[in-house]
Design a protein around this motif. Structure first.
Motif, PDB file in Angstrom:
ATOM      1  N   ARG A  17       0.803  -1.176  -0.142  1.00  0.00           N
ATOM      2  CA  ARG A  17      -0.057   0.124   0.053  1.00  0.00           C
ATOM      3  C   ARG A  17       0.698   1.200   0.044  1.00  0.00           C
ATOM      4  O   ARG A  17       0.659   2.257  -0.605  1.00  0.00           O
ATOM      5  CB  ARG A  17      -0.817  -0.030   1.194  1.00  0.00           C
ATOM      6  N   ALA A  18       2.110   1.022   0.575  1.00  0.00           N
ATOM      7  CA  ALA A  18       2.778   2.406   0.560  1.00  0.00           C
ATOM      8  C   ALA A  18       3.941   2.429  -0.435  1.00  0.00           C
ATOM      9  O   ALA A  18       4.686   3.415  -0.644  1.00  0.00           O
ATOM     10  CB  ALA A  18       3.465   2.319   2.092  1.00  0.00           C
ATOM     11  N   ILE A  21       4.790   5.369  -2.683  1.00  0.00           N
ATOM     12  CA  ILE A  21       5.555   6.534  -2.121  1.00  0.00           C
ATOM     13  C   ILE A  21       6.914   6.498  -2.420  1.00  0.00           C
ATOM     14  O   ILE A  21       7.474   7.556  -2.544  1.00  0.00           O
ATOM     15  CB  ILE A  21       5.148   6.696  -0.700  1.00  0.00           C
ATOM     16  N   ALA A 121       1.700   8.038   9.289  1.00  0.00           N
ATOM     17  CA  ALA A 121       2.289   7.183   8.253  1.00  0.00           C
ATOM     18  C   ALA A 121       3.555   7.060   8.493  1.00  0.00           C
ATOM     19  O   ALA A 121       4.086   6.174   8.653  1.00  0.00           O
ATOM     20  CB  ALA A 121       1.675   7.283   7.014  1.00  0.00           C
ATOM     21  N   ALA A 125       5.759   3.789   9.455  1.00  0.00           N
ATOM     22  CA  ALA A 125       6.867   3.286   8.714  1.00  0.00           C
ATOM     23  C   ALA A 125       8.277   3.251   9.333  1.00  0.00           C
ATOM     24  O   ALA A 125       8.932   2.534   9.000  1.00  0.00           O
ATOM     25  CB  ALA A 125       6.678   4.036   7.169  1.00  0.00           C
ATOM     26  N   LEU A 158       8.464   9.764   5.638  1.00  0.00           N
ATOM     27  CA  LEU A 158       7.603   8.436   5.110  1.00  0.00           C
ATOM     28  C   LEU A 158       8.652   7.903   3.806  1.00  0.00           C
ATOM     29  O   LEU A 158       8.577   6.826   3.746  1.00  0.00           O
ATOM     30  CB  LEU A 158       6.428   9.106   4.712  1.00  0.00           C
ATOM     31  N   GLN A 162      10.245   4.103   3.757  1.00  0.00           N
ATOM     32  CA  GLN A 162       9.643   2.983   2.645  1.00  0.00           C
ATOM     33  C   GLN A 162      10.567   2.659   1.649  1.00  0.00           C
ATOM     34  O   GLN A 162      10.746   1.565   1.251  1.00  0.00           O
ATOM     35  CB  GLN A 162       8.208   3.801   1.805  1.00  0.00           C
ATOM     36  N   ALA A 272      -1.644   4.686   4.196  1.00  0.00           N
ATOM     37  CA  ALA A 272      -1.012   4.903   2.899  1.00  0.00           C
ATOM     38  C   ALA A 272      -1.699   4.558   1.765  1.00  0.00           C
ATOM     39  O   ALA A 272      -1.383   5.469   0.759  1.00  0.00           O
ATOM     40  CB  ALA A 272       0.094   3.705   2.838  1.00  0.00           C
ATOM     41  N   SER A 276      -0.696   6.933  -1.382  1.00  0.00           N
ATOM     42  CA  SER A 276      -0.344   6.114  -2.845  1.00  0.00           C
ATOM     43  C   SER A 276      -1.302   6.581  -3.800  1.00  0.00           C
ATOM     44  O   SER A 276      -0.682   6.896  -4.996  1.00  0.00           O
ATOM     45  CB  SER A 276      -0.366   5.155  -2.771  1.00  0.00           C
TER      46      SER A 276
END
Length: 294
Positions: A17-18, A21, A121, A125, A158, A162, A272, A276
């Motif tokens: 889901r992230a 990014i 988020a 993360a 973030l 990621q 996320a 995204s």
């Protein structure tokens, strides 16, 4: 106290889901512009920006850790890139590009990049990424990025978190592919056979010729992993091998997310998803914009 393992799907969903990014940095025009200003165009900018965390390395460590690019493509870019721009300058350009691209993507969110959802988020993360940093052995590309300083602003925290989680997973994926007896080109061919990504994109962006690709297809057919015929299709054995690689990759990536637990992973995935989506809607993941080998 040891933490209980997560179900693989829980950690995988939080990562997936992230992932846009982070992944946008390979496609965003902001990145191409900044690398171009340093004299690094096309794939040279890609190889230099992603490997700059290693320092001014020659091509060999990048061939090893990036895995599925034709070695000659990497040698054409490195170490020549370091004669144009020092790794520290490339890393600054990459972070600046991430800043500009994400600010543009998040501009329509309430408070833009400073929205509380971004900050929350980022915190989740970062916890997962810092947990992964306790497990450096066997993860060379991740370890190089783990040595970089953390940025201050939440949207960049973030993005950096990621990035670490992606490289942590990626190093594990390379290990899984090697254990499965696959080289980089063979892994690409099997990926293409799933139909998820066009053959033309995978082959050209990684620098392989049509003849080299055809030879790999023949090899995989001889091993019973690809079906005969004009279409590229996995056999049952090929599907089983692909699934075993994905399962092993999930297992190797899961420890990073264990610190969050199921609730934390679910919350990260929830936060996320719209972020995204904003990245995608801003056009930052346009495959046509990525450099290709021609």
């Amino acid at each position: 106290m040891a933490r209980s393992p997560l179900a693989p799907a829980v950690a995988r969903t939080a990562w997936r889901r992230a992932e846009p990014i982070h992944a946008m940095i390979y496609f965003a025009p902001e990145a191409r512009q900044r690398y171009g200003a340093l004299g690094l165009d096309g794939l040279t900018g890609y190889f230099a920006s992603r490997s700059a965390a290693f320092g001014a390395v020659p091509a060999e460590p990048v061939v090893a850790t990036f895995f599925n690019f034709k070695p000659a493509l990497v040698h054409a870019a490195l170490p020549a890139a370091w004669e144009r721009a020092a790794p520290t300058a490339v890393l600054r350009a990459r972070l600046d590009a991430a800043d500009a691209a994400l600010r543009r993507a998040f501009a329509d969110l309430e408070d833009g990049a400073g929205t509380p959802a971004v900050a929350e988020a980022a915190g989740l993360a970062r916890r997962a990424a810092e947990s992964a940093c306790e497990q450096l052995p066997g993860r060379p590309l991740f370890a190089a990025h783990a040595a970089l300083p953390w940025p201050d602003e939440p949207h960049l925290v973030l993005w950096h978190a990621q990035t670490l989680l992606r490289e942590f997973r990626g190093d594990g994926h390379v290990s899984a592919l090697l254990l499965a007896g696959l080289n980089g080109l063979e892994a690409l061919v099997l990926h293409a056979a799933t139909g998820d990504v066009p053959v033309r994109f995978l082959r050209r962006s990684r620098g392989w010729t049509s003849d080299e690709w055809a030879e790999a297809v023949d090899e995989l057919r001889s091993r019973g992993l690809l079906a005969d015929g004009d279409d590229l299709a996995l056999t049952e054995a090929g599907r089983e091998l692909r699934q075993s690689v994905e399962d092993r990759t999930d297992a190797l990536a899961e420890p990073a997310y264990r610190v969050l637990g199921e609730d934390g992973c679910a919350r990260l995935a929830e936060l996320a998803r719209p972020l995204s989506r904003a990245v995608v809607d801003a056009g930052l993941l346009d495959l046509k914009a990525t450099p290709t080998a021609g």
